[in-house]
Design a protein around this motif. Structure first.
Motif, short mmCIF file in Angstrom:
data_model
loop_
_atom_site.label_atom_id
_atom_site.label_comp_id
_atom_site.label_asym_id
_atom_site.label_seq_id
_atom_site.Cartn_x
_atom_site.Cartn_y
_atom_site.Cartn_z
N ARG A 3 0.84 -1.20 0.00
CA ARG A 3 0.00 0.00 0.00
C ARG A 3 0.87 1.25 0.00
N ARG A 4 1.60 1.43 -1.08
CA ARG A 4 2.49 2.60 -1.18
C ARG A 4 1.72 3.90 -1.20
N THR A 5 0.45 3.87 -1.63
CA THR A 5 -0.31 5.11 -1.77
C THR A 5 -1.16 5.42 -0.54
N THR A 6 -1.05 4.60 0.51
CA THR A 6 -1.75 4.87 1.77
C THR A 6 -0.80 5.58 2.72
N ASN A 7 -1.28 6.67 3.32
CA ASN A 7 -0.46 7.48 4.22
C ASN A 7 0.85 7.90 3.56
N ALA A 8 0.77 8.20 2.27
CA ALA A 8 1.97 8.51 1.50
C ALA A 8 2.41 9.95 1.70
N SER A 9 3.70 10.15 1.73
CA SER A 9 4.27 11.50 1.62
C SER A 9 4.60 11.70 0.15
N ALA A 10 3.87 12.61 -0.49
CA ALA A 10 3.90 12.65 -1.95
C ALA A 10 4.10 14.05 -2.50
N VAL A 11 4.59 14.08 -3.73
CA VAL A 11 4.66 15.30 -4.54
C VAL A 11 3.86 15.05 -5.80
N VAL A 12 3.00 15.99 -6.15
CA VAL A 12 2.21 15.90 -7.38
C VAL A 12 2.40 17.18 -8.17
N THR A 13 2.93 17.09 -9.38
CA THR A 13 3.03 18.27 -10.23
C THR A 13 1.78 18.40 -11.10
N GLY A 14 1.53 19.61 -11.58
CA GLY A 14 0.31 19.84 -12.33
C GLY A 14 -0.92 19.59 -11.48
N ALA A 15 -0.84 19.95 -10.20
CA ALA A 15 -1.87 19.58 -9.23
C ALA A 15 -3.02 20.58 -9.15
N ALA A 16 -2.97 21.65 -9.94
CA ALA A 16 -3.99 22.69 -9.81
C ALA A 16 -5.32 22.32 -10.44
N SER A 17 -5.35 21.26 -11.25
CA SER A 17 -6.59 20.90 -11.94
C SER A 17 -6.47 19.49 -12.49
N LYS A 29 -7.48 11.29 0.59
CA LYS A 29 -8.47 10.33 1.10
C LYS A 29 -7.78 9.13 1.72
N ARG A 30 -6.59 8.83 1.24
CA ARG A 30 -5.84 7.68 1.74
C ARG A 30 -4.89 8.07 2.87
N GLY A 31 -5.09 9.28 3.42
CA GLY A 31 -4.32 9.71 4.57
C GLY A 31 -2.98 10.34 4.25
N GLY A 32 -2.80 10.78 3.03
CA GLY A 32 -1.50 11.28 2.61
C GLY A 32 -1.20 12.72 2.98
N ARG A 33 0.07 13.02 2.91
CA ARG A 33 0.57 14.40 2.99
C ARG A 33 1.10 14.74 1.61
N VAL A 34 0.54 15.75 0.98
CA VAL A 34 0.77 15.97 -0.44
C VAL A 34 1.31 17.38 -0.71
N VAL A 35 2.45 17.45 -1.34
CA VAL A 35 2.98 18.71 -1.84
C VAL A 35 2.42 18.90 -3.24
N CYS A 36 1.61 19.93 -3.42
CA CYS A 36 0.91 20.18 -4.68
C CYS A 36 1.63 21.29 -5.43
N ALA A 37 2.13 20.99 -6.63
CA ALA A 37 2.93 21.94 -7.40
C ALA A 37 2.27 22.27 -8.72
N ASP A 38 2.36 23.55 -9.11
CA ASP A 38 1.79 24.00 -10.38
C ASP A 38 2.21 25.45 -10.57
N ILE A 39 1.93 26.00 -11.76
CA ILE A 39 2.14 27.43 -11.98
C ILE A 39 0.87 28.22 -11.69
#
Length: 274
Positions: A3-17, A29-39
């Motif tokens: 379950r790599r995507t559960t409680n994941a510490s993640a970076v997502v680019t193009g996250a604005a839409s 929803k899976r309990g993650g901490r997400v760094v959301c990157a975009d322009i």
């Protein structure tokens, strides 16, 4: 199934839409901490609200993935906020392009499309892979497209950019085999997002794509769930829609016939210059 995507510490680019926002929200929803990157700063704020409403934590940070320095700064920002290097990196940022044949599409279109769609993913893999190697665990999800193997006429820059992402992902998966780091590449056809509003898509082609997406396209939320579940299963390829799967198999079983069919289709497309 890991379950790599559960409680994941993640970076997502193009996250604005679009798919990026859906992936960030699903990770929340899976309990993650997400760094959301975009322009898109406004869109990023909306994504952060969506992730937090889903039960996760999120940080918005601006990043132009076409610029290596921006991606390096994204890495450092993620490490500072998470407290360690992220364990899941999703290289999603991309733009749409198409409508003109090779030789008529301006080279500026090629440069911008490859700069974001291909070099953006290269930058993400280049910067984050060494950190994942050090951790000895984690994952990379690269968002490509069925365009990476369908090679539809009048979409050369976009096709080439996405084919490059597929090839990069395959290479990276081979290099990381046995390390505990998994690589997944997403190759959808039509998804109901705002990618068809891009300034590099000819108006007629954009309109046709929107109509098809409205009828047969998957929602970005559905694609996000399928992608993260496939990554948990350790799958390299995610080809979510039935039409994408049919094209995938046809291209491999009968490449010559497939190319002739694509050429025939291209002759029936309306001429954007007419």
């Amino acid at each position: 199934m890991a379950r790599r995507t559960t409680n994941a510490s993640a970076v997502v680019t193009g996250a604005a839409s679009g798919i990026g926002r859906a992936l960030a929200r699903e990770l929340g929803k899976r309990g993650g901490r997400v760094v959301c990157a975009d322009i898109d700063e406004v869109g990023l704020k909306e994504t952060v609200v969506a992730v937090e409403a889903a039960g996760g934590e999120a940080l918005a940070t601006t990043c132009d993935v076409a610029e290596l320095a921006d991606v390096q700064q994204l890495h450092d920002t993620a490490v500072d906020w998470i407290g360690h290097a992220p364990r899941l990196v999703i290289n999603n940022a991309g733009i749409g392009a198409g409508g003109h044949p090779v030789g008529e599409a301006p080279l500026s279109e090629w440069q911008r499309t490859l700069g974001i769609n291909l070099w953006g993913v290269i930058h993400g893999c280049h910067v984050f892979t060494p950190t994942l190697r050090e951790a000895g665990a984690g994952g990379i999800i690269n968002v490509a497209s069925a365009a990476g193997f369908t090679a539809a006429p009048r979409m050369a820059a976009y096709n080439v950019s996405k084919a490059g992402v597929v090839s990069l992902s395959e290479t990276l998966a081979a290099e990381l085999d046995g390390t505990g780091i998994k690589v997944t590449v997403l190759c959808p056809t039509f998804v109901r997002t705002n990618i068809f509003e891009g300034e590099l898509i000819e108006a007629g082609a954009a309109g046709m794509a929107r109509r098809i997406a409205g009828i047969a396209g998957f929602s970005p939320e559905r694609v996000a769930r399928m992608t993260l579940d496939a990554h948990d299963r350790g799958r390299l390829y995610v080809v979510p829609q039935p039409d994408a799967q049919l094209l995938w198999r046809t291209k491999r079983l009968a490449p010559g016939a497939y190319t002739k069919g694509a050429g025939l289709l291209g002759r029936f497309l309306p001429d954007p210059s007419a």
